[in-house]
Design an enzyme around this catalytic site. Structure first.
Site, mmCIF file in Angstrom:
data_model
loop_
_atom_site.group_PDB
_atom_site.id
_atom_site.type_symbol
_atom_site.label_atom_id
_atom_site.label_comp_id
_atom_site.label_asym_id
_atom_site.label_seq_id
_atom_site.Cartn_x
_atom_site.Cartn_y
_atom_site.Cartn_z
ATOM 1 N N LYS A 1 0.852 -1.185 0.000
ATOM 2 C CA LYS A 1 0.000 0.000 0.000
ATOM 3 C C LYS A 1 0.890 1.237 0.000
ATOM 4 C CE LYS A 1 -3.976 1.689 2.737
ATOM 5 N NZ LYS A 1 -4.845 1.332 3.884
ATOM 6 N N SER B 1 -9.515 0.893 2.946
ATOM 7 C CA SER B 1 -8.728 1.794 2.126
ATOM 8 C C SER B 1 -7.584 1.106 1.394
ATOM 9 C CB SER B 1 -8.152 2.919 3.002
ATOM 10 O OG SER B 1 -7.248 2.401 3.972
ATOM 11 N N SER C 1 -9.682 -1.534 7.048
ATOM 12 C CA SER C 1 -9.107 -1.353 5.723
ATOM 13 C C SER C 1 -8.328 -2.537 5.175
ATOM 14 C CB SER C 1 -8.211 -0.112 5.712
ATOM 15 O OG SER C 1 -8.987 1.046 5.860
#
Length: 464
Positions: A74, A150, A174
């Site tokens: 990420k 996310s 997330s």
């Protein structure tokens, strides 16, 4: 493409790490345009790391348990020489990271090969990865639908088969939300288990980092290599290394399962609860336990998230408000204006709620709960009906994950092997949360492995 098989072939000399890396890079270049999972491909770095693995093997040394395995992170993880974007426009002006984050260094020490950085909601504040700056991340099972967030890019990259392992973060859900929507495995470890040093924070008192994988053995391998104490994260608790890979074959004899009731038995579509029941049947979970005050715990998490996030970004809110995603900016602004006594009370409630939930583990070892209230929705859709009321999708995707995040319990998100059993729209994936007491990741992996052997849990194939 399973990480364990790749590493085994490379360690045995049956494949070269550089060849595996070139294939992964070519695949990302050819197919990621369809998913928009990657925001940066670190091709030069990947080739250098792969060659180093091959040279280590040629010298007769141990290349590590993830030798030559491609992975990605990420884009809130620090990667040396690259600006850490955290899904934002503002951080494009930041200096490149001086060194890798702690977990990235752990992956490198295990022989893994970093192929790039992945799409996410701006500053990790969202559940859909419809990023205003990078574009929406698309679900490999249906590219017209969201991947979740996310850590949407982390889940989509694995589900699409671009890499077998990724790293992400989980503040309010997330890791678990995109795992559910993309049909893969994801681990939110106990708060304080894995170091967060070298990652862009969102809410320090709630942030967790963890791995994603399309295969449970791969997830276990990643989790095992990520463990280790790091004095640079003040929230990390010094714990002994507790590898879970040796526990995958232990079975579930003696483990007690219960279905989470109350808050976790409403506010979702039928497929969310059908997925829970399918897994509960195989696990032999006949008991239901009400998680006390879960809705109030979630409310506390909302307030703490808003306040800490708003405080963190106050300087940029004053000087660069126009450079935020409008949806993110407005929530940060609202959080920055919350009364202090609200946050104090939220933290008190959070502590009381945690103490109440921990008492449940005197009666069960694992709680089974929905991971998301519904399967992936179309990109751009703003609202959905829940309990007869039209509600916004973005905050409500975390309705079952937020009450667990805020008290730091370990959770393994597992995908239902056959989503049609749950009646999801068009057979879209959906997952379930396995929740344990603090520091008991081992029982989660034992349970998930048994469910995988029983055929009820595995990553459904991508047919899109």
């Amino acid at each position: 493409m399973k990480a364990a098989a790749i590493a085994q072939a490379i360690r045995r000399g049956q494949r070269r790490a550089i060849d595996v890396t070139e294939e992964a890079l070519a695949d990302i270049a050819a197919r990621d345009g369809r998913f928009n999972a990657f925001t940066e491909v670190t091709a030069a770095r990947a080739r250098a790391e792969a060659l180093a693995v091959d040279q280590t093997i040629a010298a007769g040394r141990d290349p590590g348990p993830l030798a030559g395995v491609p992975y990605a992170v990420k884009n809130l993880f620090d990667l040396e020489g690259i600006a850490t974007l955290a899904g934002s426009k503002i951080e494009r002006d930041a200096k490149p990271a001086a060194r890798d984050g702690f977990l990235v260094r752990k992956m490198a020490a295990a022989g893994a090969v970093c192929t790039g950085a992945l799409n996410m909601d701006e500053y990790a504040y969202g559940f859909t990865t419809e990023n205003a700056h990078e574009g929406a991340c698309r679900n490999p099972h249906d590219v017209t639908r969201i991947a979740g967030g996310s850590s949407g890019g982390s889940a989509a990259a694995v589900a699409a088969g671009l890499v077998p392992i990724t790293l992400g973060s989980d503040t309010n859900g997330s890791i678990r939300v995109p795992s559910s929507l993309c049909g893969i495995f994801g681990l939110k470890p106990t708060y304080g288990r894995l170091s967060r040093a070298g990652s862009y924070p969102f809410v320090a008192s709630l942030d967790h980092l963890g791995p994603f994988a399309g295969d449970l053995t791969d997830l276990a391998l990643a989790y095992d290599v990520l463990q280790g104490f790091d004095p640079e994260d003040p929230a990390q608790t010094r714990q002994p290394l507790e590898p879970v890979t040796p526990r995958l074959s232990a079975g579930i004899e003696g483990l007690r399962f219960a279905v989470a009731d109350g808050h976790f038995a409403r506010n979702g579509h039928a497929e969310a609860f059908a997925a829970v029941e399918a897994i509960a049947r195989v696990a032999g979970a006949t008991r239901r336990l009400v998680v006390p005050d879960a809705a109030r715990g979630r409310a506390a998490a909302f307030l703490i998230t808003m306040a800490e996030g708003g405080n963190l970004h106050m300087a940029d809110l004053r000087t660069r408000a126009q450079d935020f995603d409008p949806g993110t900016r407005d929530r940060f602004l609202a959080g920055a204006m919350l009364p202090a006594h609200w946050i104090t009370q939220a933290q008190r409630l959070r502590a009381d709620y945690r103490a109440s939930v921990l008492k449940l583990f005197a009666e069960t070892d694992i709680l089974i709960a929905p991971a998301t209230p519904f399967a992936a929705t179309p990109i751009g859709q703003a609202n959905i009906e829940l309990e007869g009321e039209l509600v916004p999708i973005r905050p409500n995707l975390g309705i079952f994950t937020q009450p667990i995040s805020c008290i730091g319990l370990p959770v393994l998100a597992v995908p239902l092997a056959d989503p049609t059993v749950a009646g999801t729209p068009n057979g879209l994936p959906i997952g379930v949360q396995l929740i344990a007491a603090p520091w008991r990741e081992d029982v989660l992996f034992r349970a998930a492995a048994a469910l995988e052997r029983a055929g009820v849990v595995s990553a459904p194939p991508v047919r899109a």
